[in-house]
Scaffold this motif. Sequence first.
Motif, PDB file in Angstrom:
ATOM      1  N   GLY A 105      -3.563 -46.424  18.347  1.00 56.51           N
ATOM      2  CA  GLY A 105      -4.377 -45.513  19.151  1.00 56.51           C
ATOM      3  C   GLY A 105      -3.980 -45.537  20.621  1.00 56.51           C
ATOM      4  N   ASP A 130       0.644 -39.044  24.279  1.00 53.57           N
ATOM      5  CA  ASP A 130       0.031 -37.726  24.461  1.00 53.57           C
ATOM      6  C   ASP A 130      -0.190 -37.380  25.920  1.00 53.57           C
ATOM      7  OD1 ASP A 130      -0.025 -37.437  21.710  1.00 53.57           O
ATOM      8  OD2 ASP A 130      -2.184 -37.836  21.517  1.00 53.57           O
ATOM      9  N   THR A 131      -0.491 -38.383  26.729  1.00 51.44           N
ATOM     10  CA  THR A 131      -0.760 -38.153  28.159  1.00 51.44           C
ATOM     11  C   THR A 131       0.467 -38.401  29.027  1.00 51.44           C
ATOM     12  OG1 THR A 131      -1.569 -40.411  28.440  1.00 51.44           O
ATOM     13  CG2 THR A 131      -3.208 -38.705  27.903  1.00 51.44           C
ATOM     14  N   ASP A 155       3.326 -43.229  28.543  1.00 48.27           N
ATOM     15  CA  ASP A 155       3.936 -44.330  27.792  1.00 48.27           C
ATOM     16  C   ASP A 155       5.040 -45.032  28.561  1.00 48.27           C
ATOM     17  OD1 ASP A 155       5.272 -41.833  27.263  1.00 48.27           O
ATOM     18  OD2 ASP A 155       6.426 -42.860  25.701  1.00 48.27           O
ATOM     19  N   ASP A 191      -0.436 -43.876  20.875  1.00 46.85           N
ATOM     20  CA  ASP A 191      -0.527 -42.418  20.706  1.00 46.85           C
ATOM     21  C   ASP A 191      -1.139 -41.753  21.940  1.00 46.85           C
ATOM     22  OD1 ASP A 191       0.631 -42.582  18.212  1.00 46.85           O
ATOM     23  OD2 ASP A 191      -1.257 -42.305  17.107  1.00 46.85           O
ATOM     24  N   TYR A 192      -2.200 -42.350  22.476  1.00 51.04           N
ATOM     25  CA  TYR A 192      -2.829 -41.793  23.676  1.00 51.04           C
ATOM     26  C   TYR A 192      -1.856 -41.805  24.851  1.00 51.04           C
ATOM     27  CZ  TYR A 192      -6.018 -40.944  27.516  1.00 51.04           C
ATOM     28  OH  TYR A 192      -6.615 -40.418  28.633  1.00 51.04           O
TER      29      TYR A 192
END
Length: 127
Positions: free
Chosen positions: A27, A34-35, A38, A30-31
Motif C-alpha cells: 500500500g 501513484d503520487t 517513490d 503503490d501510494y
Amino acid sequence: MKLGIGSVDRTKPVIMCIGHNVVPSVGIIDYAKDTKADDKIEVVGLCCTAHDMTRYYNRARIVGPISWELRFIRAGLADVVVLDEQCIRTDICNEAAKVNAPVIAASEKNCMGLQEPHKRPNRRNSR
C-alpha cells in the motif's frame, strides 16, 4: 538488489516496515508510485515483509536481520515505523518514541495499544 543499512539513502525520509505481512508495504509503495513520490522516499524492511517487498518493488531495501530490529530503531534509521502482527518487539513504541519516530500499527491483531487517529481526543477542545 542492495542490502543492509548502508544501502539506505538517509537523506530521504525512511519508512521501515517490520513483520510478516507485505500488504501494508505494498500500500505504501503503490501510494508513493501513484503520487510520483517513490523516488523521494526509502521503503525498507525487516523480516519476511522485507523479502516480499523486494520481490514487488526493486527499490525496496532489506536492511538486515530481525534480530537487529532494536539496533535499527535506536540508530534513528526510520522516520516512520510500520508494524504488522508478527516478529515485532513489544517495546517498539517506546523505543521508537526515544528517536521521535511515529509508529503505525497496520494490523487489527496487534494494535500496540495505539488509538485510531479519528478516535483521539481533540487537543484544542480538551483544554
